[in-house]
Design an enzyme around this catalytic site. Structure first.
Site, PDB file in Angstrom:
ATOM      1  N   ARG A 129      49.486 -46.686 -61.503  1.00  0.00           N
ATOM      2  CA  ARG A 129      48.582 -45.515 -62.022  1.00  0.00           C
ATOM      3  C   ARG A 129      47.971 -45.795 -63.227  1.00  0.00           C
ATOM      4  O   ARG A 129      46.847 -45.524 -62.769  1.00  0.00           O
ATOM      5  CB  ARG A 129      49.991 -44.010 -62.939  1.00  0.00           C
ATOM      6  CG  ARG A 129      50.401 -43.507 -62.078  1.00  0.00           C
ATOM      7  CD  ARG A 129      51.432 -42.048 -62.985  1.00  0.00           C
ATOM      8  NE  ARG A 129      49.883 -42.097 -63.933  1.00  0.00           N
ATOM      9  CZ  ARG A 129      48.791 -41.584 -63.316  1.00  0.00           C
ATOM     10  NH1 ARG A 129      48.344 -41.393 -62.308  1.00  0.00           N
ATOM     11  NH2 ARG A 129      47.858 -41.025 -64.731  1.00  0.00           N
ATOM     12  N   CYS A 153      54.122 -38.808 -60.955  1.00  0.00           N
ATOM     13  CA  CYS A 153      55.096 -39.719 -60.892  1.00  0.00           C
ATOM     14  C   CYS A 153      56.691 -39.147 -61.292  1.00  0.00           C
ATOM     15  O   CYS A 153      55.996 -37.721 -61.189  1.00  0.00           O
ATOM     16  CB  CYS A 153      55.022 -41.271 -61.465  1.00  0.00           C
ATOM     17  SG  CYS A 153      54.770 -40.509 -63.438  1.00  0.00           S
ATOM     18  N   PRO A 159      47.110 -36.026 -64.831  1.00  0.00           N
ATOM     19  CA  PRO A 159      46.190 -35.705 -63.922  1.00  0.00           C
ATOM     20  C   PRO A 159      45.199 -36.345 -64.905  1.00  0.00           C
ATOM     21  O   PRO A 159      45.926 -36.928 -65.843  1.00  0.00           O
ATOM     22  CB  PRO A 159      45.756 -33.939 -64.424  1.00  0.00           C
ATOM     23  CG  PRO A 159      46.989 -34.236 -65.314  1.00  0.00           C
ATOM     24  CD  PRO A 159      47.911 -34.784 -66.087  1.00  0.00           C
ATOM     25  N   VAL A 160      43.731 -37.539 -64.105  1.00  0.00           N
ATOM     26  CA  VAL A 160      43.015 -37.526 -64.599  1.00  0.00           C
ATOM     27  C   VAL A 160      41.557 -37.048 -64.931  1.00  0.00           C
ATOM     28  O   VAL A 160      40.283 -37.956 -65.141  1.00  0.00           O
ATOM     29  CB  VAL A 160      42.110 -38.299 -63.578  1.00  0.00           C
ATOM     30  CG1 VAL A 160      44.044 -39.560 -63.685  1.00  0.00           C
ATOM     31  CG2 VAL A 160      41.817 -38.513 -62.327  1.00  0.00           C
ATOM     32  N   ASP A 161      41.614 -35.407 -65.320  1.00  0.00           N
ATOM     33  CA  ASP A 161      40.383 -34.453 -65.687  1.00  0.00           C
ATOM     34  C   ASP A 161      39.588 -35.000 -67.024  1.00  0.00           C
ATOM     35  O   ASP A 161      38.451 -34.511 -66.654  1.00  0.00           O
ATOM     36  CB  ASP A 161      40.848 -33.190 -66.133  1.00  0.00           C
ATOM     37  CG  ASP A 161      42.070 -33.123 -66.615  1.00  0.00           C
ATOM     38  OD1 ASP A 161      43.488 -33.645 -66.429  1.00  0.00           O
ATOM     39  OD2 ASP A 161      41.601 -32.379 -67.277  1.00  0.00           O
ATOM     40  N   LEU A 162      40.793 -35.898 -67.754  1.00  0.00           N
ATOM     41  CA  LEU A 162      39.787 -36.065 -69.330  1.00  0.00           C
ATOM     42  C   LEU A 162      38.984 -36.998 -69.180  1.00  0.00           C
ATOM     43  O   LEU A 162      37.967 -37.947 -68.958  1.00  0.00           O
ATOM     44  CB  LEU A 162      40.594 -36.176 -70.067  1.00  0.00           C
ATOM     45  CG  LEU A 162      41.351 -35.030 -70.580  1.00  0.00           C
ATOM     46  CD1 LEU A 162      43.152 -35.575 -71.684  1.00  0.00           C
ATOM     47  CD2 LEU A 162      40.682 -34.444 -71.245  1.00  0.00           C
ATOM     48  N   ASP A 345      57.792 -42.896 -74.830  1.00  0.00           N
ATOM     49  CA  ASP A 345      58.234 -44.199 -74.493  1.00  0.00           C
ATOM     50  C   ASP A 345      59.091 -44.669 -74.644  1.00  0.00           C
ATOM     51  O   ASP A 345      60.531 -45.421 -73.854  1.00  0.00           O
ATOM     52  CB  ASP A 345      57.242 -45.778 -74.077  1.00  0.00           C
ATOM     53  CG  ASP A 345      56.196 -45.019 -73.037  1.00  0.00           C
ATOM     54  OD1 ASP A 345      55.213 -45.556 -73.094  1.00  0.00           O
ATOM     55  OD2 ASP A 345      56.182 -43.639 -72.476  1.00  0.00           O
ATOM     56  N   VAL A 367      54.914 -34.854 -74.900  1.00  0.00           N
ATOM     57  CA  VAL A 367      53.356 -35.596 -73.592  1.00  0.00           C
ATOM     58  C   VAL A 367      53.628 -35.344 -72.266  1.00  0.00           C
ATOM     59  O   VAL A 367      52.608 -35.287 -71.720  1.00  0.00           O
ATOM     60  CB  VAL A 367      54.056 -36.690 -74.297  1.00  0.00           C
ATOM     61  CG1 VAL A 367      52.856 -37.784 -73.319  1.00  0.00           C
ATOM     62  CG2 VAL A 367      53.699 -37.069 -75.688  1.00  0.00           C
TER      63      VAL A 367
HETATM   64  C1  EPZ Z   1      50.068 -43.836 -71.590  1.00  0.00           C
HETATM   65  O1  EPZ Z   1      49.871 -43.203 -69.719  1.00  0.00           O
HETATM   66  C2  EPZ Z   1      51.532 -45.137 -71.140  1.00  0.00           C
HETATM   67  N1  EPZ Z   1      50.199 -46.033 -70.083  1.00  0.00           N
HETATM   68  C3  EPZ Z   1      52.026 -44.917 -70.516  1.00  0.00           C
HETATM   69  O2  EPZ Z   1      53.401 -45.241 -70.499  1.00  0.00           O
HETATM   70  C4  EPZ Z   1      52.640 -43.517 -71.937  1.00  0.00           C
HETATM   71  O3  EPZ Z   1      54.192 -42.948 -71.609  1.00  0.00           O
HETATM   72  C5  EPZ Z   1      51.077 -42.944 -72.279  1.00  0.00           C
HETATM   73  O4  EPZ Z   1      49.762 -43.452 -72.470  1.00  0.00           O
HETATM   74  C6  EPZ Z   1      51.562 -41.881 -73.343  1.00  0.00           C
HETATM   75  O5  EPZ Z   1      51.730 -42.693 -74.551  1.00  0.00           O
HETATM   76  C7  EPZ Z   1      49.727 -47.174 -69.813  1.00  0.00           C
HETATM   77  O6  EPZ Z   1      49.036 -47.362 -70.698  1.00  0.00           O
HETATM   78  C8  EPZ Z   1      49.934 -47.416 -68.780  1.00  0.00           C
HETATM   79  P1  EPZ Z   1      47.919 -40.051 -70.868  1.00  0.00           P
HETATM   80  P2  EPZ Z   1      48.498 -42.967 -69.859  1.00  0.00           P
HETATM   81  O7  EPZ Z   1      46.877 -40.384 -70.062  1.00  0.00           O
HETATM   82  O8  EPZ Z   1      47.505 -42.596 -70.069  1.00  0.00           O
HETATM   83  C9  EPZ Z   1      47.676 -36.185 -70.206  1.00  0.00           C
HETATM   84  C10 EPZ Z   1      55.409 -46.248 -69.590  1.00  0.00           C
HETATM   85  O9  EPZ Z   1      56.340 -46.141 -69.622  1.00  0.00           O
HETATM   86  N2  EPZ Z   1      46.597 -35.886 -69.059  1.00  0.00           N
HETATM   87  O10 EPZ Z   1      48.236 -40.406 -72.861  1.00  0.00           O
HETATM   88  O11 EPZ Z   1      48.637 -41.819 -68.418  1.00  0.00           O
HETATM   89  C11 EPZ Z   1      48.795 -36.620 -69.227  1.00  0.00           C
HETATM   90  O12 EPZ Z   1      49.719 -35.927 -68.145  1.00  0.00           O
HETATM   91  C12 EPZ Z   1      54.581 -45.271 -69.246  1.00  0.00           C
HETATM   92  O13 EPZ Z   1      55.555 -47.652 -70.061  1.00  0.00           O
HETATM   93  C13 EPZ Z   1      45.955 -35.311 -68.831  1.00  0.00           C
HETATM   94  O14 EPZ Z   1      45.994 -33.575 -68.953  1.00  0.00           O
HETATM   95  O15 EPZ Z   1      48.914 -41.202 -70.901  1.00  0.00           O
HETATM   96  C14 EPZ Z   1      49.733 -36.185 -70.334  1.00  0.00           C
HETATM   97  O16 EPZ Z   1      50.936 -35.052 -70.292  1.00  0.00           O
HETATM   98  C15 EPZ Z   1      54.857 -44.403 -69.279  1.00  0.00           C
HETATM   99  N3  EPZ Z   1      44.706 -35.027 -68.573  1.00  0.00           N
HETATM  100  C16 EPZ Z   1      49.548 -36.491 -72.098  1.00  0.00           C
HETATM  101  O17 EPZ Z   1      48.285 -36.512 -71.099  1.00  0.00           O
HETATM  102  C17 EPZ Z   1      43.800 -36.990 -68.561  1.00  0.00           C
HETATM  103  O18 EPZ Z   1      42.794 -36.492 -67.375  1.00  0.00           O
HETATM  104  C18 EPZ Z   1      49.025 -37.601 -72.073  1.00  0.00           C
HETATM  105  O19 EPZ Z   1      49.501 -38.572 -70.666  1.00  0.00           O
HETATM  106  C19 EPZ Z   1      44.735 -37.335 -68.786  1.00  0.00           C
HETATM  107  C20 EPZ Z   1      46.089 -37.217 -69.366  1.00  0.00           C
END
Ligand code: EPZ
Length: 458
Positions: A129, A153, A159-162, A345, A367
């Protein structure tokens, strides 16, 4: 030193079990079970640990920074890179875009001078991802790019909307067609424009995508409600080392002044706080005194605070070393939150520890929507856990029992290793592709601390 009672009682149990263990082990080895079709880790539990373990470079920092090297039409050198499946995959994705990479040990030389429009292959992006993080740098460098939508996953829809909304605010036209994100900078300049962006959620990835894109945008970008994780600061330090102008990283408001171009750098990745937290749980659950080096103690503040609530002490021995002093384990409550809150994590690893901590603990995952899958496997090992919604009620039991278990995701597999180290008898962990994504040489590192385990390849 530990009060003699805990050590004696624990070691006595261990010695008794070891004798039984020898029987179990002998039986297991002399009467082979069905042939294994995939690598497994076999852990003979209850061995006390001791000594010092080396912590590798941070996976989640390295992945974002590798994407960040696309911002630079020059050579870049990264150091302290961990040897992980995810890092290899990110390297394959960069190579598919036209980047030249050369890895020697933990040093990676990257040349992103000639990056093309060739799209990162979906089969790679779907497995990693974090590869989506290339969209910001590619758009900033080239003005146009296509990146496959990473999809969800095991732990959630992801999602990646943000990310998309942030790039749109900076002047990109972004469309999603047939599972591919097409992004193009509007206007003749083909250059993103600075913008004021408020994130509905302090998303780590979205903060990283927007911050990287903004380094080469025209004008000022302000990210409000930004993520504050240490990996954000490390990425900002990396970009600054290439000449980017970034302030406020590590707070909820980040301000970036765009520049024309970025230059070469030689940059070391920070130690992995999640790997460190995982080893602290391994020491605590086996009542062992162990040291970890290198670490950044500040990055472990919430995990250290929680361990102290559970019982063990964590002694900070200088700027990059901590020592765990074990103690009886007591229940506590955990709620995962964006940094500086308790990290999602580390939730699974701490749940394994709480499974043998006296009393009832509440573990709430806020989260991700599906990050309690390790509960079913811990229950197979005798843990007394009930799940209601995104909260698990963990009733501590005196001992876990070894069993064949299946990893469901990266941090769940770490939790099963921790549980296996403390369990009576043998635990056999399958699904090592998850563990290999985020833990470098975990079997050798645990053996180096005195754990009794082995990895069996098919
Ligand atoms: C990063 O993932 C880490 N991965 C994750 O680590 C970690 O758990 C997570 O940050 C939170 O700390 C990497 O850095 C490669 P988020 P990321 O965007 O960036 C929602 C591990 O085990 N969201 O902060 O994908 C999302 O669905 C991995 O090492 C949206 O809704 O996490 C989630 O509920 C797992 N829209 C929440 O935000 C978006 O556009 C947090 O996601 C983006 C996210």
């Amino acid at each position: 030193m530990l009060p003699i009672s805990i050590t004696q009682r624990y070691r006595k149990k261990y010695l008794v079990l070891q004798r039984e263990e020898t029987t179990i082990k002998a039986t297991y080895q002399t009467t082979p079970t069905t042939a294994i079709l995939e690598p497994v880790i076999e852990i003979y539990g209850r061995a006390p640990l001791s000594g010092e373990v080396r912590i590798s470079g941070a996976k989640n920092s390295a992945l974002a920074i590798m994407a960040g090297t696309l911002l630079c039409a020059d050579d870049c050198r990264l150091r302290n890179l961990p040897a992980l499946a995810d890092i290899d995959r990110m390297g394959q994705i960069l190579a598919a875009i036209g980047v030249k990479l050369k890895r020697e040990g933990d040093v990676l030389d990257i040349d992103a001078r000639n990056i093309g429009q060739s799209q990162a292959p979906y089969e790679l992006v779907s497995q990693l991802r974090a590869s989506f993080f290339v969209i910001g740098p590619l758009l900033a460098r080239l003005g146009t790019t296509q990146v496959p939508l990473p999809g969800g996953c095991a732990i959630g829809a992801r999602p990646v909307d943000l990310h998309v909304r942030g790039l749109q605010a900076m002047g990109a036209d972004v469309r999603i067609e047939h599972g591919v994100v097409h992004a193009n900078v509007k206007g003749r300049s083909q250059r993103l424009s600075g913008a004021r962006i408020y994130l509905d959620y302090p998303s780590v990835g979205a903060t990283e995508t927007i911050m990287m894109a903004a380094t080469l945008a025209e004008g000022e970008t302000i990210i409000e409600n930004a993520a504050q994780e240490p990996e954000i600061i490390d990425l900002a330090n990396f970009c600054r080392s290439m000449g980017a102008q970034i302030q406020g990283d590590g707070t909820n408001t980040i301000v970036i002044q765009g520049v024309e171009r970025l230059h070469t750098t030689d940059f070391p990745i920070i130690p992995d706080r999640i790997e460190a937290g995982t080893f602290l749980c391994a020491g605590a659950i086996t009542h062992s005194e162990i040291s970890l080096y290198p670490v950044v103690p500040d990055h472990l503040a919430s995990a250290i605070a929680k361990l102290r609530e559970i019982g063990p002490e964590v002694v900070i021995e200088g700027p990059d070393r901590v020592r765990l002093v074990p103690a009886e384990l007591r229940a506590t409550d955990i709620e995962t939150l964006p940094y500086p809150g308790f990290p999602t994590d580390m939730q699974a690893q701490f749940m394994a520890l709480l499974a043998v901590s006296e009393g009832n603990s509440l573990v709430t995952e806020t989260v991700f929507e599906n990050r309690l899958q390790h509960v079913a496997e811990l229950q197979r090992m005798g843990a007394n856990i009930k799940v209601k919604g995104n909260t698990a009620v963990v009733q501590g039991v005196p001992f876990l029992s070894g069993a064949p278990v299946m990893s469901t995701d990266l941090r769940a597999s770490a939790a099963l290793v921790i549980a296996g180290l403390a369990a009576e008898g043998t635990t056999v962990i399958q699904g090592l592709k998850h563990l290999d994504r985020g833990y470098e040489d975990i079997v050798s590192k645990l053996k180096g601390l005195g754990a009794n385990l082995r990895r069996i390849e098919p």
